[in-house]
Design an enzyme around this catalytic site. Structure first.
Site, PDB file in Angstrom:
ATOM      1  N   ARG A  41      31.133  21.460  16.488  1.00  0.00           N
ATOM      2  CA  ARG A  41      31.532  21.284  17.884  1.00  0.00           C
ATOM      3  C   ARG A  41      30.782  22.304  18.733  1.00  0.00           C
ATOM      4  O   ARG A  41      30.449  23.392  18.256  1.00  0.00           O
ATOM      5  CB  ARG A  41      33.037  21.502  18.040  1.00  0.00           C
ATOM      6  CG  ARG A  41      33.880  20.414  17.442  1.00  0.00           C
ATOM      7  CD  ARG A  41      35.378  20.726  17.587  1.00  0.00           C
ATOM      8  NE  ARG A  41      36.159  19.682  16.964  1.00  0.00           N
ATOM      9  CZ  ARG A  41      36.475  19.663  15.664  1.00  0.00           C
ATOM     10  NH1 ARG A  41      36.088  20.637  14.874  1.00  0.00           N
ATOM     11  NH2 ARG A  41      37.183  18.668  15.166  1.00  0.00           N
ATOM     12  N   LYS A  65      23.830  29.066   2.783  1.00  0.00           N
ATOM     13  CA  LYS A  65      25.126  28.540   3.220  1.00  0.00           C
ATOM     14  C   LYS A  65      25.611  29.339   4.420  1.00  0.00           C
ATOM     15  O   LYS A  65      25.427  30.550   4.496  1.00  0.00           O
ATOM     16  CB  LYS A  65      26.158  28.639   2.103  1.00  0.00           C
ATOM     17  CG  LYS A  65      25.947  27.638   1.008  1.00  0.00           C
ATOM     18  CD  LYS A  65      27.047  27.720  -0.018  1.00  0.00           C
ATOM     19  CE  LYS A  65      26.771  26.733  -1.137  1.00  0.00           C
ATOM     20  NZ  LYS A  65      27.729  26.853  -2.223  1.00  0.00           N
ATOM     21  N   HIS A 144      29.296  16.625  23.299  1.00  0.00           N
ATOM     22  CA  HIS A 144      29.725  15.908  22.095  1.00  0.00           C
ATOM     23  C   HIS A 144      28.638  14.974  21.560  1.00  0.00           C
ATOM     24  O   HIS A 144      28.726  14.507  20.426  1.00  0.00           O
ATOM     25  CB  HIS A 144      30.992  15.096  22.388  1.00  0.00           C
ATOM     26  CG  HIS A 144      32.227  15.668  21.777  1.00  0.00           C
ATOM     27  ND1 HIS A 144      32.335  16.961  21.332  1.00  0.00           N
ATOM     28  CD2 HIS A 144      33.424  15.106  21.530  1.00  0.00           C
ATOM     29  CE1 HIS A 144      33.539  17.160  20.846  1.00  0.00           C
ATOM     30  NE2 HIS A 144      34.219  16.056  20.957  1.00  0.00           N
ATOM     31  N   ARG A 147      27.231  16.206  18.141  1.00  0.00           N
ATOM     32  CA  ARG A 147      28.103  15.926  16.996  1.00  0.00           C
ATOM     33  C   ARG A 147      28.116  14.437  16.664  1.00  0.00           C
ATOM     34  O   ARG A 147      28.090  14.040  15.499  1.00  0.00           O
ATOM     35  CB  ARG A 147      29.502  16.430  17.356  1.00  0.00           C
ATOM     36  CG  ARG A 147      30.500  16.465  16.266  1.00  0.00           C
ATOM     37  CD  ARG A 147      31.701  17.301  16.748  1.00  0.00           C
ATOM     38  NE  ARG A 147      32.940  16.889  16.154  1.00  0.00           N
ATOM     39  CZ  ARG A 147      33.373  17.273  14.964  1.00  0.00           C
ATOM     40  NH1 ARG A 147      32.645  18.078  14.238  1.00  0.00           N
ATOM     41  NH2 ARG A 147      34.534  16.854  14.501  1.00  0.00           N
ATOM     42  N   HIS A 170      37.855  14.213  10.565  1.00  0.00           N
ATOM     43  CA  HIS A 170      38.644  13.130  11.155  1.00  0.00           C
ATOM     44  C   HIS A 170      39.733  12.689  10.186  1.00  0.00           C
ATOM     45  O   HIS A 170      39.595  12.844   8.976  1.00  0.00           O
ATOM     46  CB  HIS A 170      37.741  11.941  11.505  1.00  0.00           C
ATOM     47  CG  HIS A 170      36.852  12.193  12.674  1.00  0.00           C
ATOM     48  ND1 HIS A 170      35.721  11.448  12.914  1.00  0.00           N
ATOM     49  CD2 HIS A 170      36.922  13.102  13.685  1.00  0.00           C
ATOM     50  CE1 HIS A 170      35.135  11.893  14.016  1.00  0.00           C
ATOM     51  NE2 HIS A 170      35.843  12.889  14.493  1.00  0.00           N
ATOM     52  N   TYR A 179      34.211   7.127  16.841  1.00  0.00           N
ATOM     53  CA  TYR A 179      33.634   8.376  17.343  1.00  0.00           C
ATOM     54  C   TYR A 179      32.112   8.327  17.360  1.00  0.00           C
ATOM     55  O   TYR A 179      31.481   8.769  18.321  1.00  0.00           O
ATOM     56  CB  TYR A 179      34.125   9.540  16.473  1.00  0.00           C
ATOM     57  CG  TYR A 179      33.673  10.889  16.957  1.00  0.00           C
ATOM     58  CD1 TYR A 179      34.344  11.541  17.982  1.00  0.00           C
ATOM     59  CD2 TYR A 179      32.564  11.521  16.398  1.00  0.00           C
ATOM     60  CE1 TYR A 179      33.940  12.783  18.433  1.00  0.00           C
ATOM     61  CE2 TYR A 179      32.151  12.753  16.841  1.00  0.00           C
ATOM     62  CZ  TYR A 179      32.844  13.383  17.860  1.00  0.00           C
ATOM     63  OH  TYR A 179      32.425  14.612  18.306  1.00  0.00           O
TER      64      TYR A 179
END
Length: 196
Positions: A41, A65, A144, A147, A170, A179
């Site tokens: 986000r 990572k 958004h 994403r 989700h 989405y």
């Protein structure tokens, strides 16, 4: 508020990146590249500090990572930095010279008593829209979009919907499909193409 869409055309993505590189806007390039390659986000991206990308004072390597505690969910999201993200990160990092590990990665041009201030959500929205307009994307672009672009292109590449759902946190596959902008028309095309 108008619903934002993913960037479906990879040529538009490449064109936006080319403009950012051509203008030496490496901060913007990293923000865009990180967003479309991680599904984070915008609030989580803008909260990143340089210490997240440094280990012993050196920049992380490809396939390192990264753990991010999501602001919205408070869950830890772990992901691996891919080649595209690392190339954008190196360009930006090398353009800065010296970085404070506690400084925001995505600094605004404004500061608080001499300390860099993180780029705002509105600032990120403005820069994304600027580049989108430059490549002919005039509607449905917002923070958004990054994403959603991430999820959409995973889906188009055949990644299992359940994996995408998990990556985006989700609660159901239906939410994920909606989405990422997969419409009933696109689903109907799949039926037509099957043709057994």
């Amino acid at each position: 508020m108008k619903e934002v869409q993913p960037i479906r055309d990879t040529k538009k993505i490449d064109a936006m990146k080319s403009i950012m590189k051509g203008e030496s806007n490496y901060r913007d390039l990293l923000l865009f590249t990180l967003g479309i390659n991680t599904g984070l986000r915008i609030s989580d991206i803008l909260a990143l500090k340089w210490s997240s990308f440094l280990n012993g004072g050196k920049l992380l390597k490809v396939e390192s990572k990264l753990n991010v505690v999501e602001i919205k969910t408070k869950k830890v999201k772990t992901f691996v930095l891919n080649k595209s993200v690392m190339e954008a990160l190196k360009l930006y990092y090398n353009s800065l010279g010296n970085v404070d590990p506690n400084a925001p990665v995505f600094s605004s041009r404004k500061s608080d008593n001499g300390s860099p201030r993180p780029l705002s959500r509105v600032g990120a929205w403005m820069l994304l829209n600027r580049y989108a307009h430059m490549v002919g994307l005039n509607d449905g672009i917002g923070t958004h979009t990054l994403r959603k672009t991430f999820g959409y292109h995973l889906y188009k590449r055949g990644v299992n919907l359940e994996y995408i759902q998990k990556m985006l946190n989700h609660s159901s596959p239906a939410i994920t499909l909606r989405y990422i902008g997969i419409t009933q028309e696109q689903l109907n095309d799949i039926y037509v193409e099957l043709n057994l």
